[in-house]
Design an enzyme around this catalytic site. Sequence first.
Site, PDB file in Angstrom:
ATOM      1  N   HIS A 176       1.206  -1.174   0.330  1.00  0.00           N
ATOM      2  CA  HIS A 176       0.351  -0.100   0.413  1.00  0.00           C
ATOM      3  C   HIS A 176       0.936   1.248  -0.136  1.00  0.00           C
ATOM      4  CE1 HIS A 176      -4.148  -2.082   1.598  1.00  0.00           C
ATOM      5  NE2 HIS A 176      -3.700  -1.943   0.417  1.00  0.00           N
ATOM      6  N   ASP A 208      -5.117  -7.832   5.766  1.00  0.00           N
ATOM      7  CA  ASP A 208      -2.699  -7.121   5.728  1.00  0.00           C
ATOM      8  C   ASP A 208      -2.523  -8.029   6.020  1.00  0.00           C
ATOM      9  OD1 ASP A 208      -3.562  -4.606   4.879  1.00  0.00           O
ATOM     10  OD2 ASP A 208      -2.907  -3.787   7.058  1.00  0.00           O
ATOM     11  N   THR A 229      -6.106   9.141   9.085  1.00  0.00           N
ATOM     12  CA  THR A 229      -7.422  10.468   8.962  1.00  0.00           C
ATOM     13  C   THR A 229      -7.469  10.398  10.149  1.00  0.00           C
ATOM     14  OG1 THR A 229      -7.800   9.901   6.560  1.00  0.00           O
ATOM     15  CG2 THR A 229      -8.261  11.150   8.126  1.00  0.00           C
TER      16      THR A 229
END
Length: 771
Positions: free
Chosen positions: A366, A470, A688
């Site tokens: 990623h 993941d 975020t």
Amino acid sequence: MEPAGGAPQESAGAEALLGELEARVQEVVRASSWWERHGVDCAILALSLLALPPGFLCLRSDSPLVFALGITILGVCHYTLTVKGSHLATHGALTESRGWSKVWTLFFVEVCTSFTAEYAKYGHVKMHHGYTNVLGLGDSSTWRLPCLNRYVYMFLAPFLIPIITPLVAVERLREVELRTALRTLGLISLGLYSQYWLLLNVSGFRSPGSALACMLITRSLLAHPYLHVNIFQHIGLPMFSPDKKPRRIHMMSLGVLNLPRLPVLDWAFGHSLISCHVEHHLFPRLSDNMCLKVKPVVSRFLHEKQLPYNEDSYLARFRLFLQRYEEFMVQTPPITELHHSRAHVDIYEKQLVPFGLVRFGVAPDHPEVKNVINTFTQTARSDRCAFHGNVEVGRDVTVQELRDAYHAVVLSYGAEDHQALDIPGEDLPGVFSARAFVGWYNGLPENRELAPDLSCDTAVILGQGNVALDVARILLTPPEHLEKTDITEAALGALRHSRVKTVWIVGRRGPLQVAFTIKELREMIQLPGTRPMLDPVDFLGLQDRIKEAARPRKRLMELLLRTATEKPGVEEAARQASASRAWGLRFFRSPQQVLPSPDGRQAAGIRLAVTRLEGVGEATRAVPTGDTEDLPCGLVLSSIGYKSRPIDPSVPFDPKLGVVPNVEGRVVDVPGLYCSGWVKRGPTGVITTTMTDSFLTSQILLQDLKAGHLPSGPRPGSAAIKRLLGSRGVWSVSFSDWEKLDAEEVSRGQALGKPREKLLDPQEMLQLLGH
């Protein structure tokens, strides 16, 4: 405290948050009928128009009660048409037609309210909404009359609103074209004369003076709450300077407040001005009824993201206004600083290298997520920011020593431990935390010796969050697809020789409760050389239950449903048939025991308790049914959560919640000490979310600084800490030192055809720096 260089990161994160909230709200809007979107509010306005004739007729009566009823009807209808009608029309919330929207704006603003439509739109939509609580632009300063004392302002001045409104409108006409000015004058005159004529000819008033007096009374009937509401929902909240206004989601969540529902005011002013003002400022084109409908969605989202959701009572705001009238309405309100022009920030980091979770937590496949490093680098290169790596707070330097050296200290050290399974066999070889496994393939120095045995056929991951997916993806991805990433060469070598063919991802609850997101699920479904294994039985009845779900959750469930129940197309079926590896989701299973191999020296399986769900909504919990099943495997990875550790004896810590006790980021009972991120609120959210949380803590710190709650004299800062570290034999690593290590990693990576080959040994890093 964030230096100004952090703004790009905050901007990107704020836009992502607002986009996520907009998606949830639009899902509700799309599912709503025309009646809900516009009809309810149009009906209220229509009823108000229909109530005018009875109101005028009541004024003919000789009965004081009937006469008072007529005054009340006309007064409430006047405010419904002028406040609610004008407000919705100005925002285009009454209709989806631009032409009709303009017509309604002229009718409600100019005919009913005696104001100018152009300035109403400019002053309210462009300025107030575009610059909410920005001093001198969109704040409540337009309502200031410093020459009046608080009691005159609150109790007598509102009677002048019906007189001042048309006078201000006429004064504003000097700024518009002649034909626009003539139109406005004509419509304002029409509205005023119509009421005057009806009072004389329908209500039977015998003199112009009595008719004008009645007009003044009806038009000022709700003037007091109208004035109060416009002030109460913004005053006393954070104020911003024009050059430092925050991003929209922060500006609206910080600078807007909801009052409780009040039936008369809800009817006359509308929900968007009373109990849904936050929702209205975030989504101004929604009608009052839609603001009320999306209110639970907005409040839940803001609470989830640790953003403010301001609510207070009318009486509490009234008292606050009277107490601080001089500050709010006579003097200039204090500005809430989001950045500080002279602040110097020193960052102390346990690792020799910066970037924390982005470097050691984000999956190597990623790379786009790691682009935020560029923003961090800009901040770190600021003259007012310094990085000090290889310094472990609590060991090399105490928190108290930092507090003595700085005006404020912020703890942002995350959650560096994992939640234990607390089951028999957890300590067997072959059982690892997902945190350690991620650290191993991402190059976290403390995990470089992990060496997991990948010679087994089946791996089990406990937990169904993004980290679990993941880990599963890394285990099953063909090694050649990882060769161009920054995965460590040691991990890549182990994966090349891996015999793991099947990965089970186990959760104690059902599909509706999975914690991963659609992006990670889609990557698993499309992973080359693999096929999904989902039991359609687990998804029975799910189709009907997801209809009312928020859009992101609904899309995720729909993808799961399609994958589990629909027959794949020809191409996809052929791909799955040729797949040599597989992954599956096992629901309603809770780990009970790790089963040992016959010699007791290795994990050989896991015993799972079968569960069922009890409760509804967020209170849903898994309880054991009494049945168990054994799942053979040679590798068990626990991904059931993270937890923070206490950093220093002088810092309070809640071991049950795994956080530093705090109020809005202020550490309880320790002035000048703050916290942000996972150690503040627990290990939830993504980068975020953590960024937004840090932004809010920084704002609280700056508020305290401006209010004089922090030490005012000079502090030695890093000079004192460097002396302490030097006396203790600790060599700190600067950001320029890191850039030398960075260049070395990139050079080694180029030789292997990778973006970088991470340095794993702290001693080697120090030697490369000449220490």
